[in-house]
Design a protein around this motif. Structure first.
Motif, PDB file in Angstrom:
ATOM      1  N   GLN A 190     -11.421   4.106  -4.440  1.00 43.34           N
ATOM      2  CA  GLN A 190     -12.195   3.342  -3.462  1.00 43.34           C
ATOM      3  C   GLN A 190     -11.805   3.736  -2.046  1.00 43.34           C
ATOM      4  O   GLN A 190     -10.653   4.071  -1.785  1.00 43.34           O
ATOM      5  N   PHE A 191     -12.794   3.637  -1.163  1.00 47.02           N
ATOM      6  CA  PHE A 191     -12.541   3.976   0.230  1.00 47.02           C
ATOM      7  C   PHE A 191     -11.760   2.846   0.904  1.00 47.02           C
ATOM      8  O   PHE A 191     -12.041   1.671   0.685  1.00 47.02           O
ATOM      9  N   VAL A 192     -10.765   3.208   1.693  1.00 47.73           N
ATOM     10  CA  VAL A 192      -9.989   2.193   2.417  1.00 47.73           C
ATOM     11  C   VAL A 192     -10.570   2.075   3.831  1.00 47.73           C
ATOM     12  O   VAL A 192     -10.474   2.999   4.627  1.00 47.73           O
ATOM     13  N   HIS A 193     -11.213   0.947   4.125  1.00 47.71           N
ATOM     14  CA  HIS A 193     -11.808   0.759   5.455  1.00 47.71           C
ATOM     15  C   HIS A 193     -10.755   0.342   6.480  1.00 47.71           C
ATOM     16  O   HIS A 193     -10.769   0.787   7.614  1.00 47.71           O
ATOM     17  N   GLU A 194      -9.859  -0.519   6.044  1.00 49.49           N
ATOM     18  CA  GLU A 194      -8.872  -1.022   6.989  1.00 49.49           C
ATOM     19  C   GLU A 194      -7.582  -1.351   6.257  1.00 49.49           C
ATOM     20  O   GLU A 194      -7.613  -1.842   5.122  1.00 49.49           O
ATOM     21  N   ALA A 195      -6.463  -1.051   6.894  1.00 51.15           N
ATOM     22  CA  ALA A 195      -5.164  -1.397   6.319  1.00 51.15           C
ATOM     23  C   ALA A 195      -4.170  -1.517   7.460  1.00 51.15           C
ATOM     24  O   ALA A 195      -4.486  -1.196   8.614  1.00 51.15           O
ATOM     25  N   LYS A 196      -2.979  -1.980   7.116  1.00 50.95           N
ATOM     26  CA  LYS A 196      -1.934  -2.088   8.134  1.00 50.95           C
ATOM     27  C   LYS A 196      -1.217  -0.748   8.249  1.00 50.95           C
ATOM     28  O   LYS A 196      -0.779  -0.201   7.226  1.00 50.95           O
ATOM     29  N   ALA A 197      -1.078  -0.235   9.448  1.00 51.95           N
ATOM     30  CA  ALA A 197      -0.306   0.996   9.645  1.00 51.95           C
ATOM     31  C   ALA A 197       1.123   0.717   9.189  1.00 51.95           C
ATOM     32  O   ALA A 197       1.670  -0.341   9.489  1.00 51.95           O
ATOM     33  N   GLY A 198       1.694   1.640   8.438  1.00 47.16           N
ATOM     34  CA  GLY A 198       3.072   1.451   7.980  1.00 47.16           C
ATOM     35  C   GLY A 198       3.173   0.802   6.615  1.00 47.16           C
ATOM     36  O   GLY A 198       4.253   0.730   6.038  1.00 47.16           O
ATOM     37  N   ASP A 199       2.040   0.343   6.052  1.00 47.78           N
ATOM     38  CA  ASP A 199       2.042  -0.238   4.706  1.00 47.78           C
ATOM     39  C   ASP A 199       2.436   0.857   3.703  1.00 47.78           C
ATOM     40  O   ASP A 199       1.782   1.898   3.621  1.00 47.78           O
ATOM     41  N   LEU A 259      -6.280   2.028  10.688  1.00 42.53           N
ATOM     42  CA  LEU A 259      -4.920   1.572  10.371  1.00 42.53           C
ATOM     43  C   LEU A 259      -4.381   0.834  11.588  1.00 42.53           C
ATOM     44  O   LEU A 259      -4.155   1.419  12.651  1.00 42.53           O
ATOM     45  N   THR A 260      -4.213  -0.443  11.399  1.00 44.57           N
ATOM     46  CA  THR A 260      -3.943  -1.317  12.536  1.00 44.57           C
ATOM     47  C   THR A 260      -2.451  -1.500  12.765  1.00 44.57           C
ATOM     48  O   THR A 260      -1.709  -1.784  11.828  1.00 44.57           O
TER      49      THR A 260
END
Ligand code: GLU
Length: 372
Positions: A190-199, A259-260
């Motif tokens: 699946q495409f990752v639209h948003e995640a936490k940077a550093g996860d 990546l937030t």
């Protein structure tokens, strides 16, 4: 989800070798013109843009007629030297046609590890941005070997984001972004639209290497996002051939993988200074300077310093202590200890007469200072 680029004031855009050189076939002037046009539009929106471009080696290989990537260090360096001319030429003429000037900035790892050169690179980039010029950065491939390389321009992009406290790093690549698994092998990916940077789970998803033309794969991009996040910069990984990708992102459209960063910009930078840097010397502050630093959030001026202890160079991190010897702040000195000794207790307007030159009017600028 909204694109973080809409709000961003200062943006680093990294373009990879396979995009710039059309998969190694030669500089893609049409693609470069499209990015230049969009960057001109971002500038018109009041955003500052720095471009980090790969492609020197790939273009040099073309020009020197290498069929495949040479393995010899000096051949690679020669390719980079030849190819960089092509990059500089095409960027300058492309941006010029949209009314923007460009500047070539070639950096090595040593330039950012050394505090004096770090400060110089930072000031020069800020000055170029103030002049409305688009700095175009690449690794100085002709003088580095594998051991002393940034490695890939994704990492370089992140370090530049930290260096000039950019709000966002946009990594344009030949893939649409990050998938939970390799979509060519796993239909459930699946495409990752948003995640936490550093996860940490992102690193497992990113797995393998890149296309073979550039150096970075998806993993280096994930790690670059993590690194950029330490100074509060968000990262967007997007397909460089996506129509109007930059202007649409700036319009708030969510494209690619975002990546937030989790830490506020200033906190992260101050934390970095407090946590990672050894201090080479100390300066003793009078009560007025202590008050200015701690209560008023001001820079440290030479006039507020009564004593310089230890030997340090311009750009070294030093500790500020009060008259009782208590450490109250840490920061990067604009002057070497030998020069600092001569200008303390003097007003900044006297620096030129005393030293014969002026680096900055502050001994430590508040941006380079962390209270302890
Ligand atoms: N600095 C290299 C070049 O311009 C590229 C490094 C990378 O692919 O990330 O050719």
């Amino acid at each position: 989800m909204h694109s973080v680029i809409q709000q961003a004031k200062r943006i680093i855009i990294k373009v990879g070798s396979s995009l710039v050189t059309n998969d190694g076939k030669g500089l893609d002037s049409a693609a470069i013109a499209k990015w230049a046009e969009q960057i001109a539009q971002l500038r018109a929106l009041g955003k500052e843009v720095v471009l980090v471009s790969s492609g020197a080696i790939a273009e040099g290989m073309q020009r020197l007629r290498f069929e495949k990537r040479p393995t010899g260090v000096h051949e690679l360096q020669a390719c980079a030297a030849v190819g960089q001319m092509g990059l500089a030429q095409i960027y300058e003429s492309s941006f010029r046609s949209f009314g923007l000037g460009t500047a070539q900035v070639l950096l090595t790892h040593a330039d950012l590890a050394d505090r004096e050169r770090y400060l110089n690179a930072r000031s020069t980039l800020f000055t170029l941005l103030r002049f409305g010029v688009v700095p175009i950065i690449n690794e100085n491939d002709t003088v580095v070997t594998d051991e002393i390389k940034f490695g890939d321009n994704d990492t370089l992009g992140a370090l530049v984001a930290n260096l000039i406290e950019a709000d966002v790093l946009i990594i344009l690549t030949d893939q649409r972004g990050l998938y939970t698994a390799d979509p060519r092998k796993d239909p459930a990916a699946q495409f990752v639209h948003e995640a936490k940077a550093g996860d940490l789970s992102l690193e497992a998803m990113a797995g393998g290497a890149g296309t073979g033309i550039g150096r970075g794969g998806m993993l280096t991009k994930i790690l670059a996002a993590k690194r950029a996040a330490t100074s509060g910069a968000h990262t967007v990984i997007a397909w460089g051939r996506e129509d109007q990708v930059l202007t649409r992102l700036a319009g708030g459209e969510a494209i690619g993988t975002q990546l937030t960063a989790q830490t506020a910009q200033l906190t992260a930078r101050k934390q970095w200074m407090a946590d990672h840097l050894q201090t080479a010397g100390r300066v003793v502050l009078d009560a007025g300077a202590v008050q200015k630093l701690t209560a008023d959030g001001k820079s440290l001026l030479p006039i507020g310093v009564t004593e310089v202890i230890g030997e340090f160079g311009r750009g070294d991190v030093i500790t500020c202590v009060d008259s009782a010897g208590r450490a109250i702040a840490r920061g990067m000195s604009n002057y070497a200890s030998s020069d600092a000794r001569r200008i303390i207790r003097h007003s900044s307007s006297e620096i030129l007469a005393i030293l014969g030159f002026v680096e900055e009017s502050e001994l430590i600028h508040r941006d380079n200072l962390v209270l302890l």
